[in-house]
Each structure stands twice: as structure tokens, then as C-alpha cells.
Design an enzyme around this catalytic site. Structure first.
Site, short mmCIF file in Angstrom:
data_model
loop_
_atom_site.label_atom_id
_atom_site.label_comp_id
_atom_site.label_asym_id
_atom_site.label_seq_id
_atom_site.Cartn_x
_atom_site.Cartn_y
_atom_site.Cartn_z
N LYS A 273 -0.86 -45.89 33.99
CA LYS A 273 -2.25 -45.02 33.68
C LYS A 273 -3.10 -46.06 33.09
CE LYS A 273 -4.24 -41.06 32.40
NZ LYS A 273 -4.19 -39.49 31.76
N GLU B 46 1.29 -22.88 31.09
CA GLU B 46 0.69 -21.83 30.35
C GLU B 46 1.39 -20.50 30.18
OE1 GLU B 46 -2.23 -25.03 31.59
OE2 GLU B 46 -0.82 -23.47 32.55
N ARG C 2 -4.27 -18.56 33.61
CA ARG C 2 -2.96 -18.71 34.40
C ARG C 2 -1.91 -17.64 33.74
NH1 ARG C 2 -2.04 -25.03 35.59
NH2 ARG C 2 -1.77 -24.23 37.94
#
Length: 540
Positions: free
Chosen positions: A183, A269, A297
Site C-alpha cells: 500500500k 458490520e 448493512r
């Protein structure tokens, strides 16, 4: 250009704002291709962080069952926004380091090519290589789900990537290409601090430092995080839960102080909510900190696993309201509507950062399901009380008395409403301002008394007007038999709102300070005109 080539270039894209959706969406496209008899290829790109989402495995399971021609590219960079967590993360990481894994595959492949001719020998060696690689790479996980596994390969080696994808394109059936990346690769400040550079404001390229330094006013997220730590220190039953957004929600502050009482469940979630429910059954007080848009969600889990059982779970909804530059996938403007219909749920929103800390204490002290929502960004800069206090559930406050109309506001819109009322005073308009504090339960006594005396009401919320705070007040008026009250609701209209700064979007949606003042002026003048016309007709 032939039709199939055009399909590859001009293929359909699927919008994504929440993680874990790509495989299911791509599989739907693949099945559409099969039904149409088309020849285009479909590629799903998913991160290693996305592997913590339950929807990912639903998609993988279905793809393996259908045995369709789907290519999945797994971008493995060891991050969500924060460093990834969870058993799947450990599984991916524990095999070999990225460089070693890539070198191992290359060396085994080179050895295979160097063997003497002979198909039986080559076939046996190839099977040996694949079996050995499956032990030291995550391949067997995906192969057990019906995927052909390719990798791991160096995602920063463009020529190798092109060669691999060209080869994979010729395969039939579900295939997963495991790509290892770093990253922030190629920009040193981002490599050194990938969390900060996940989403950036304007910065100096040479140094990586932001062009605008952080101001002295704390953000709502900062105040929440610090308040949670204080409450947890005073109550050993308080625990914190987040879903791959530790730094984004401020839960990271609790994690540094009390790591054993802090849980990052990954991009999950639904699991976060039901996990919190399990903790609550055993007497703990879980504080679930999730962005408003992401908590959508977990709707079913909030309803069935928390509210139905009346469990003491605290929902802290960060990034509530219009979030600005993250755009339509991230605006948290639906939570009043999707939470308000749930029995046992209490819904709060603070007018400022000081009230936020009091509401968090209120939530920890309340024995049932309760939520508080607060916006992205800095607070108003007011002083914070030294001691946190518990607010009376369902009790609003009148910030300004007035006889011409009532401006009832909730959350971050309260202070702009108060400023609008102050600007209306020189124009001869006397507006009462209410800080509602609670969407559920409403302060019925306060509103009953005010609206009996003042028959004009403006509601203001950083939320869709459909099913929100204003809708709750209209329902109250209907149930109470109010017939002569004029009502104007200000908030987010019934459409998806684009990118922009928060100030720009609030102005565009018509609920900033100037819009509140203008709407109030129009409502009062229209009411007075009707009263005058009615008096004139009566006189005639």
C-alpha cells in the site's frame, strides 16, 4: 474491431462504495453473459481486507457452485484502511512473506521447465509443485471453493501481471489471481504511513505534509474517542467494537488504553452487531462505533438480535449526515429512518461536541438499545464540561422563546437554526428554537405546549426528509389532532447527493443557516397573509 473485443473495452462497470460486493456483482454479470450467449470476460477485484466481509464468501460459494467463467483478482496489501485483522488475515500472512512467496513460485516454475523431456515426469513434477504451493500459499482455501488458484504474483511487476492475466483469460471456470502489493508503493510518505494516505486532503508532494494543518477545534470523532476512554475507565463493563474503522471512529483511542476491551471485527458490520448482542446478554455494555452508512448493512441484526431482545447495545454512528467529498455512497443520511421504526430503540443527536459526551454517558447508563449520531469533522469549538452527565431520555430543550414560529432542529443543525432565528429578529420575526436532542422518543409535552400556542413549525435535520425527524413530528401532530399547524421540513431531499464540501451540500440541499432563515421568513409571511385575508373576508 470485432464485437467481443468491443465488449472487453466497453464492458459494464459496477459502482462500489462498501467492501465485499465485487464477487457477487461480477457473478451476476457472468450469469447474464451466459444467458445472453455473449463472450465477454468479467473480472472482480477485491482486497484482502474484503475477505473479512461475509458477502465475499457468499459470492465465492455461489461462483464455485455455478462453475462459471469468472476471474477474481485478490489484491493482497495487508490493509483495510487500518492494518487488517482477523483469522483470514493471519491465514494469508502466516504462509511466507510476500517476496519469499513470489520467489518460491518462480523457482519451482523454473525448476519445472529445466526438467528433461517426458510428459509423465513433467506431469508428476507439476502436480508436486502445485501440491507444495498449496501448503505454503492460501491456494487450497480457494480451490476448496471450486476456484483455480494462480499466484501469488508480484502486483508491482507490470509485465508479469499482463502475462498472467492474458493467460488466465484463456481459462474456463472460476479463477482467482492472488496479487501481492504494498500500500502506497512508489511514494515514500505513503509507504511509511499508509493509513494517513488512504484518503488525503491537499498535501505538499515533496514532504507529504498537509497544506492545511489541523485546527485547534477537536472533531466529533476525537471527542467521542476520548469520552469513551473516560467512561470505560470508570466502568469495567464498557467495551468498544468497530468494523475495520478503528482510527476512523476513534475506537483506536480505547484500543491503545485497553486493548483487551476493544474489538475490531474487520469489514463485518452484521457480525459486529450480533457479537455486541452476545456481550450484552452477559452484562457487558458494548459501544458499537460504525459509520452511519456502513451500519445500514447490519439492519437485520439491529432489529432482530438487539431490539427484539431489548439488549443494552450502544450504537455510535460516526459520519452521520452529509459527509462531503466521499460522496453518495458514504453520506450517512438514512439512519433516523431505518432506526426509528424499531421498537425499544432510543435515538439521539447532539447539538455540539459538549452534548456528545453527555449523550455517550446517557447511552452507557440507559438499559436498552440506544443510538447517537454525529457528523464528520470539527465541532463548534465550545468548551467541554469537566464532568459528563446523564440526560433525561426524550427531553428536549428550548434555546430561544418566540411567538411567530417554532424552529425544531436536531444534531448539528441546531446552532445554525439558532443563528437564523437571531438574524430574523431585526426583521420583526420572533422564532422559538428547540434543540430536540431525541428523535425517539420525542418530547411530546414540550412540542404539545409550544405548537398549541405557535401554529407554525419548521423542522431541520441533516438527514433525508423522508422518514426522518420532520416526519416524526408530523406523525405526532396527526396523532395529537393538530389541524391548523403549518409545517415546513428542511433536510436532504429524496435523491442521492453528489460530492462536495459539507457547507456546499447543506446549502444545495437547503438547510444551512441562510436557508433556514429564508424558509422561516416565507412561512411567517404566508401565514400572516392568510390571517389578513381571512380577517378581510370575515369583515366583508
Amino acid at each position: 474491431m470485432n464485437a467481443s473485443r468491443r465488449d472487453v473495452i466497453l464492458g459494464t462497470l459496477f459502482g462500489a462504495g462498501h467492501a465485499g460486493t465485487s464477487i457477487s456483482a461480477a457473478l451476476g454479470m457472468v450469469e447474464a453473459k451466459v444467458l445472453e450467449g455473449a463472450s465477454r470476460k468479467v473480472v472482480a477485484v477485491i482486497s484482502d481486507g474484503g475477505l473479512s466481509a461475509g458477502l465475499t464468501y457468499e459470492g465465492l460459494n455461489s461462483a464455485g457452485h455455478l462453475d462459471r467463467d469468472l476471474i477474481v483478482v485478490l489484491n493482497d496489501n495487508e490493509h483495510f484502511i487500518d492494518p487488517r485483522v482477523g483469522a483470514v488475515s493471519s491465514f494469508l500472512s502466516k504462509q511466507f512473506t510476500s517476496d519469499l512467496g513470489v520467489r518460491l513460485q518462480k523457482n519451482l516454475s523454473n525448476l519445472l521447465r529445466s526438467l528433461p523431456s517426458g510428459e509423465n515426469l513433467k506431469h508428476a513434477a507439476r502436480k508436486m509443485r502445485d501440491s507444495f504451493l498449496s501448503l505454503v500459499t492460501p491456494g487450497f482455501l480457494f480451490e476448496s471453493l471450486g476456484f483455480q488458484y494462480v499466484g501469488p504474483i508480484d502486483g508491482h511487476n507490470i509485465s508479469e501481471m499482463i502475462m498472467t492475466l492474458e493467460s488466465v483469460k484463456k481459462l474456463d471456470g472460476p479463477t482467482l489471481v492472488h496479487v501481492l502489493t504494498k500500500k502506497g508503493k512508489g511514494y515514500v510518505p505513503a509507504e511509511q504511513d499508509p493509513i494517513k494516505f488512504h484518503a488525503v486532503t491537499p498535501f505538499h508532494v515533496l514532504t507529504g505534509k498537509p497544506k492545511k494543518e489541523k485546527g485547534p477545534v477537536p472533531t466529533y470523532t476525537d471527542v467521542f474517542g476520548r469520552s469513551l476512554v473516560r467512561l470505560a475507565k470508570g466502568n469495567p463493563k464498557v467495551v468498544g467494537i468497530t468494523a475495520a474503522m478503528g482510527s476512523g471512529t476513534g475506537i483506536d483511542k480505547l484500543a491503545r488504553e485497553m486493548p483487551r476491551r476493544t474489538y475490531d471485527v474487520g469489514i463485518a458490520e452484521q457480525h459486529a452487531v450480533t457479537f455486541a448482542g452476545g456481550l450484552a446478554t452477559e452484562g457487558f455494555i458494548p459501544v458499537v462505533a460504525i459509520y452511519s452508512t456502513f451500519l445500514q448493512r447490519g439492519y437485520d441484526e439491529i432489529l432482530h438480535d438487539v431490539c427484539l431482545q431489548d439488549l443494552h447495545v450502544v450504537f455510535a454512528l460516526d459520519r452521520a449526515g452529509l459527509v462531503g467529498a466521499d460522496g453518495p455512497t458514504h453520506h450517512g443520511v438514512f439512519d433516523f429512518a431505518y432506526m426509528r421504526s424499531m421498537p425499544n430503540m432510543v435515538i439521539m443527536a447532539p447539538k455540539d461536541e459538549n452534548e456528545l459526551q453527555h449523550m455517550l454517558k446517557t447511552a452507557v447508563d440507559h438499559p436498552g438499545p440506544i443510538s447517537l449520531r454525529y457528523p464528520r469533522g470539527e465541532g463548534w469549538g465550545g468548551a467541554l464540561d469537566k464532568d459528563m452527565k446523564t440526560l433525561e431520555i426524550g427531553k428536549a430543550e428550548i434555546l430561544r422563546q418566540g411567538g411567530d414560529l417554532v424552529i425544531a432542529a436536531i444534531g448539528h443543525t441546531v446552532l445554525p437554526a439558532l443563528k437564523a432565528a437571531e438574524e430574523l429578529a431585526p426583521l420583526g420575526i420572533d422564532a422559538a428554537v428547540v434543540n430536540a436532542r431525541f428523535v425517539k422518543p420525542l418530547d411530546k409535552n414540550l412540542f404539545r405546549d409550544l405548537l398549541t400556542r405557535v401554529p407554525r413549525l419548521i423542522t431541520v435535520e441533516d438527514h433525508v426528509v423522508t422518514g426522518g425527524f420532520g416526519s416524526a413530528l408530523i406523525e405526532f401532530l396527526t396523532d395529537e389532532g393538530f389541524t391548523g399547524t403549518e409545517v415546513k421540513r428542511l433536510g436532504v431531499p429524496d435523491r442521492f447527493i453528489p460530492h462536495g464540501t459539507q457547507d456546499e451540500l447543506r446549502k444545495m440541499c437547503g438547510f444551512d443557516k441562510d436557508a433556514i432563515a429564508q424558509a422561516s421568513l416565507q412561512l411567517v409571511r404566508r401565514g400572516k397573509k392568510r390571517s389578513r385575508e381571512g380577517w378581510e373576508r370575515g369583515s366583508a
